[in-house]
Design a protein around this motif. Structure first.
Motif, PDB file in Angstrom:
ATOM      1  N   SER B 184       0.835  -1.203   0.000  1.00  0.00           N
ATOM      2  CA  SER B 184       0.000   0.000   0.000  1.00  0.00           C
ATOM      3  C   SER B 184       0.870   1.252   0.000  1.00  0.00           C
ATOM      4  O   SER B 184       1.942   1.286   0.614  1.00  0.00           O
ATOM      5  CB  SER B 184      -0.918   0.025   1.226  1.00  0.00           C
ATOM      6  OG  SER B 184      -1.600   1.261   1.278  1.00  0.00           O
ATOM      7  N   GLU B 185       0.400   2.233  -0.721  1.00  0.00           N
ATOM      8  CA  GLU B 185       1.140   3.508  -0.758  1.00  0.00           C
ATOM      9  C   GLU B 185       0.838   4.351   0.473  1.00  0.00           C
ATOM     10  O   GLU B 185       1.474   5.375   0.695  1.00  0.00           O
ATOM     11  CB  GLU B 185       0.736   4.294  -2.011  1.00  0.00           C
ATOM     12  CG  GLU B 185       1.232   3.654  -3.285  1.00  0.00           C
ATOM     13  CD  GLU B 185       0.826   4.432  -4.518  1.00  0.00           C
ATOM     14  OE1 GLU B 185       0.356   5.583  -4.386  1.00  0.00           O
ATOM     15  OE2 GLU B 185       0.967   3.876  -5.620  1.00  0.00           O
ATOM     16  N   ARG B 186      -0.180   3.921   1.240  1.00  0.00           N
ATOM     17  CA  ARG B 186      -0.593   4.761   2.375  1.00  0.00           C
ATOM     18  C   ARG B 186      -0.150   4.147   3.694  1.00  0.00           C
ATOM     19  O   ARG B 186      -0.659   3.087   4.093  1.00  0.00           O
ATOM     20  CB  ARG B 186      -2.118   4.945   2.387  1.00  0.00           C
ATOM     21  CG  ARG B 186      -2.636   5.525   1.091  1.00  0.00           C
ATOM     22  CD  ARG B 186      -4.070   5.967   1.220  1.00  0.00           C
ATOM     23  NE  ARG B 186      -4.664   6.157  -0.101  1.00  0.00           N
ATOM     24  CZ  ARG B 186      -5.550   7.112  -0.384  1.00  0.00           C
ATOM     25  NH1 ARG B 186      -5.972   7.924   0.547  1.00  0.00           N
ATOM     26  NH2 ARG B 186      -6.045   7.211  -1.600  1.00  0.00           N
ATOM     27  N   PRO B 187       0.786   4.833   4.378  1.00  0.00           N
ATOM     28  CA  PRO B 187       1.184   4.295   5.681  1.00  0.00           C
ATOM     29  C   PRO B 187       0.051   4.460   6.693  1.00  0.00           C
ATOM     30  O   PRO B 187      -0.873   5.249   6.463  1.00  0.00           O
ATOM     31  CB  PRO B 187       2.396   5.150   6.064  1.00  0.00           C
ATOM     32  CG  PRO B 187       2.274   6.395   5.274  1.00  0.00           C
ATOM     33  CD  PRO B 187       1.486   6.084   4.046  1.00  0.00           C
ATOM     34  N   GLU B 188       0.128   3.743   7.771  1.00  0.00           N
ATOM     35  CA  GLU B 188      -0.876   3.904   8.835  1.00  0.00           C
ATOM     36  C   GLU B 188      -0.274   4.761   9.947  1.00  0.00           C
ATOM     37  O   GLU B 188       0.875   4.558  10.345  1.00  0.00           O
ATOM     38  CB  GLU B 188      -1.284   2.541   9.407  1.00  0.00           C
ATOM     39  CG  GLU B 188      -2.395   2.676  10.459  1.00  0.00           C
ATOM     40  CD  GLU B 188      -2.937   1.318  10.909  1.00  0.00           C
ATOM     41  OE1 GLU B 188      -4.150   1.101  10.815  1.00  0.00           O
ATOM     42  OE2 GLU B 188      -2.116   0.480  11.360  1.00  0.00           O
ATOM     43  N   PHE B 189      -1.046   5.720  10.395  1.00  0.00           N
ATOM     44  CA  PHE B 189      -0.581   6.632  11.453  1.00  0.00           C
ATOM     45  C   PHE B 189      -1.179   6.225  12.797  1.00  0.00           C
ATOM     46  O   PHE B 189      -2.301   5.699  12.862  1.00  0.00           O
ATOM     47  CB  PHE B 189      -0.989   8.061  11.136  1.00  0.00           C
ATOM     48  CG  PHE B 189      -0.344   8.602   9.885  1.00  0.00           C
ATOM     49  CD1 PHE B 189       0.979   9.019   9.900  1.00  0.00           C
ATOM     50  CD2 PHE B 189      -1.051   8.671   8.695  1.00  0.00           C
ATOM     51  CE1 PHE B 189       1.590   9.499   8.744  1.00  0.00           C
ATOM     52  CE2 PHE B 189      -0.460   9.147   7.536  1.00  0.00           C
ATOM     53  CZ  PHE B 189       0.866   9.558   7.556  1.00  0.00           C
ATOM     54  N   LEU B 190      -0.403   6.504  13.822  1.00  0.00           N
ATOM     55  CA  LEU B 190      -0.918   6.318  15.187  1.00  0.00           C
ATOM     56  C   LEU B 190      -0.675   7.631  15.935  1.00  0.00           C
ATOM     57  O   LEU B 190       0.468   8.071  16.079  1.00  0.00           O
ATOM     58  CB  LEU B 190      -0.180   5.170  15.890  1.00  0.00           C
ATOM     59  CG  LEU B 190      -0.442   5.065  17.400  1.00  0.00           C
ATOM     60  CD1 LEU B 190      -1.867   4.584  17.692  1.00  0.00           C
ATOM     61  CD2 LEU B 190       0.559   4.112  18.064  1.00  0.00           C
ATOM     62  N   LEU B 191      -1.748   8.225  16.366  1.00  0.00           N
ATOM     63  CA  LEU B 191      -1.638   9.459  17.147  1.00  0.00           C
ATOM     64  C   LEU B 191      -1.923   9.116  18.603  1.00  0.00           C
ATOM     65  O   LEU B 191      -2.999   8.599  18.921  1.00  0.00           O
ATOM     66  CB  LEU B 191      -2.646  10.493  16.638  1.00  0.00           C
ATOM     67  CG  LEU B 191      -2.590  11.868  17.309  1.00  0.00           C
ATOM     68  CD1 LEU B 191      -1.323  12.632  16.912  1.00  0.00           C
ATOM     69  CD2 LEU B 191      -3.818  12.708  16.947  1.00  0.00           C
ATOM     70  N   VAL B 192      -0.928   9.361  19.438  1.00  0.00           N
ATOM     71  CA  VAL B 192      -1.120   9.120  20.876  1.00  0.00           C
ATOM     72  C   VAL B 192      -1.242  10.484  21.541  1.00  0.00           C
ATOM     73  O   VAL B 192      -0.368  11.341  21.390  1.00  0.00           O
ATOM     74  CB  VAL B 192       0.059   8.330  21.481  1.00  0.00           C
ATOM     75  CG1 VAL B 192      -0.184   8.054  22.960  1.00  0.00           C
ATOM     76  CG2 VAL B 192       0.278   7.024  20.722  1.00  0.00           C
ATOM     77  N   SER B 193      -2.343  10.670  22.226  1.00  0.00           N
ATOM     78  CA  SER B 193      -2.603  11.983  22.816  1.00  0.00           C
ATOM     79  C   SER B 193      -2.912  11.873  24.303  1.00  0.00           C
ATOM     80  O   SER B 193      -3.829  11.153  24.708  1.00  0.00           O
ATOM     81  CB  SER B 193      -3.797  12.613  22.087  1.00  0.00           C
ATOM     82  OG  SER B 193      -4.093  13.849  22.661  1.00  0.00           O
TER      83      SER B 193
END
Lengths: 229, 220
Positions: B184-193
Motif C-alpha cells: 500500500s502507498e498509504r502508511p498507517e498513522f498512530l496518534l497518541v494523545s
C-alpha cells in the motif's frame, strides 16, 4: 472682416484662453486624482489576479491528488487481477475511468486558468507601465511649472531692478545738468553784475594812474616835483 | 441607545461562535462518505484502522479547532461511529474554496486509557515520545522529534464545539507515529494523545488513521 467681427473674435479668443487657463490650472490636480484612481483599480486587478491564481492552484492540487490516486488505483487493479478478483478489478477500473474523466476536465480548467492568468498579467503590466509613464510626465510637467514660475519671478525682479536703476541714472543725469545750468546762471549773473558797475573803468584808470583816490605816495611826490604849470 | 450615541461600548453579549470554518464544506451536520474503493482495497486486515463500510455516510457530530500558530490550524470533525477527520490548513479557510488545505487525515478512535493513579499516569506518559510505540500488536515509528531518546510531545489546546453555540477545551500532549503497510502507498498513522479536559481529567487516547486526498471523500 469688419471691426465688430474682429472685436467679437478677440473676445471669444480671450474667453477661450481664460477657459483653458482654468482647465490647465486644475489639470495637474485632475491628473493626480486620475492616477490615484488608476492605482486603486490596479490594486483591485492584482487582487483579482491573485484570486484567480489561488483558484488555479487549488485545481492544480486537486488534479495532482487525482493523478496520484489514479496511479494508486492502477496498482489496485493489478493486485486484484493477480488475486483473480475480477469483480474488484472491474470496480476499481470503473473508478479509474471516472478519475480519468475528472483529470481531463481539471487539466482543461488548469489550462484555462493559465491562459486567463497570462492575459490578466499582461494587461496589468501594460496598464502599470502606462500609469508609470503618466506619473513621469506629470512629474516633468510639475517640475517645468516650478521652473517657469521661478523664471518668471526672477525675470520680473530683474526687469524691476533694471527700471529702478534706469530711473535712478536718469535722475542723476537730470540733477547734474540742472546743477551745471545753475552754475552757469550764477556765473552769468556775476558777470552781468560786474559789468553793470564802473568798477572796470576805474580799474583801468587806476592802472594808468589816472584815477582819483588810491594814489600812491610816489604819485603825490611826483606832483610836487613838477614845476607848477 | 443613549449609551451608544455617546460612544459607550455596547455591553450586550456577543454571539460566541459567529461562524465556524467549514473547509471542504465540512461542518456540524455534514454527511461524509469515503471512496468505496478505499474501504474495499485497504479494509483487508492489513491496517489496524477499520475503515467505514463501503458507501456508508457518516455525520459530523462536533467540530474542534486547534491554533498551531503562524496561521496554521487543525480543524477536526468528529463523526459518528468513532471516526474523525483532521484538516490541516494554513491561512484563511474559506467555505467555498479548498485553498490553504495542506493535509487531510481520517482517524478512528482506538483505546482510551484513563489512569487511576498518578503512578499509573506517569507510567503511561513515560511511553509517549519514545522512538517506537507498540499498539494493537504493531510497532509504530515516532514521526516527531529525532534521535534515540525521548522526544517532546506537541502541546496544544483544542476547542471543541459540540454545536455552534457551546464549546469546551481539551489540552493535548500529542505524538505522531507511523508504520508502512505492505502493498500500500498509504502508511498507517498512530496518534497518541495525553488529553486533559476542562475538569482536569486526564486520559491517553489512541487514534489510528490514514492520509486522504480531497478526491477520497464526498461531503454533502
Amino acid at each position: 472682416m469688419g471691426i465688430l467681427n474682429k472685436l467679437f473674435t478677440a473676445v471669444k479668443g480671450h474667453a477661450s484662453e481664460a477657459g483653458e487657463a482654468i482647465v490647465d490650472a486644475n489639470a495637474l490636480t485632475i491628473l493626480d486624482q486620475e492616477i490615484r484612481d488608476a492605482d486603486s483599480e490596479m490594486r483591485k486587478s492584482r487582487d483579482n489576479l491573485a484570486s484567480v491564481m489561488a483558484k488555479r492552484q487549488v485545481t492544480a492540487d486537486k488534479l495532482a491528488g487525482k493523478k496520484s490516486k489514479n496511479t494508486e488505483y492502477a496498482g489496485y487493479v493489478q493486485a486484484a487481477l493477480a488475486k483473480n478478483d475480477e469483480a474488484l478489478a472491474t470496480e476499481v477500473a470503473g473508478k479509474i475511468a471516472e478519475l480519468e474523466g475528472e483529470i481531463a476536465t481539471d487539466e482543461g480548467l488548469v489550462k484555462e486558468y493559465d491562459d486567463s492568468i497570462e492575459s490578466l498579467r499582461k494587461s496589468i503590466t501594460e496598464a502599470e507601465d502606462r500609469i508609470k509613464r503618466m506619473k513621469v510626465k506629470v512629474d516633468v510637467v510639475k517640475a517645468r511649472e516650478h521652473v517657469i514660475r521661478a523664471s518668471q519671478a526672477a525675470s520680473q525682479a530683474n526687469t524691476g531692478a533694471n527700471s529702478k536703476v534706469g530711473s535712478a541714472l536718469e535722475s542723476l543725469d537730470r540733477l547734474q545738468s540742472r546743477q551745471a545750468e545753475q552754475q552757469a546762471k550764477i556765473n552769468a549773473a556775476n558777470q552781468l553784475a560786474q559789468e553793470g558797475t564802473d568798477a572796470s573803468l576805474e580799474e583801468k584808470l587806476r592802472a594808468a594812474g589816472l584815477a582819483p583816490g588810491g594814489a600812491s605816495a610816489q604819485d603825490v611826490l611826483a606832483r610836487f616835483r613838477k614845476p607848477a604849470a | 441607545m443613549f449609551g451608544n450615541l455617546f460612544g459607550k461600548k455596547d455591553e450586550s453579549p456577543e454571539t460566541r461562535h459567529p461562524g465556524l470554518p467549514a473547509p471542504l464544506q465540512l461542518r456540524i451536520g455534514a454527511a461524509v462518505r469515503l471512496d468505496s474503493i478505499l474501504s474495499k482495497v485497504l479494509g483487508d486486515g492489513r491496517y489496524v484502522l477499520e475503515l467505514p463500510e463501503s458507501g456508508k455516510f457518516l455525520t459530523v457530530e462536533s467540530q474542534g479547532e486547534v491554533d498551531l500558530g503562524e496561521g496554521v490550524k487543525l480543524h477536526r470533525f468528529y463523526l459518528d461511529d468513532d471516526w474523525w477527520l483532521q484538516v490541516k490548513a494554513s491561512g484563511a479557510v474559506l467555505t467555498d474554496s479548498d485553498a490553504g488545505i495542506d493535509e487531510i487525515h481520517l482517524f478512528g478512535f482506538g483505546d482510551v486509557l484513563t489512569p487511576s493513579s498518578q503512578a499509573q499516569f506517569e507510567e503511561m506518559a513515560s511511553l509517549v515520545g519514545r522512538p517506537t510505540y507498540a499498539y494493537a500488536d504493531k510497532s509504530y515509528d515516532r514521526l516527531w522529534g529525532a534521535g534515540p531518546g525521548l522526544a517532546t510531545t506537541a502541546d496544544f489546546q483544542e476547542r471543541v464545539y459540540p454545536s455552534a453555540e457551546a464549546s469546551y477545551g481539551v489540552r493535548h500532549q500529542d505524538m505522531l507515529h507511523s508504520r508502512a503497510i505492505a502493498g500500500s502507498e498509504r502508511p498507517e498513522f498512530l496518534l497518541v494523545s495525553v488529553e486533559t479536559d476542562d475538569k482536569g481529567e486526564v486520559s491517553v487516547v489512541h487514534s489510528v488513521g490514514i492520509a486522504l486526498n480531497a478526491a477520497d471523500i464526498e461531503i454533502t
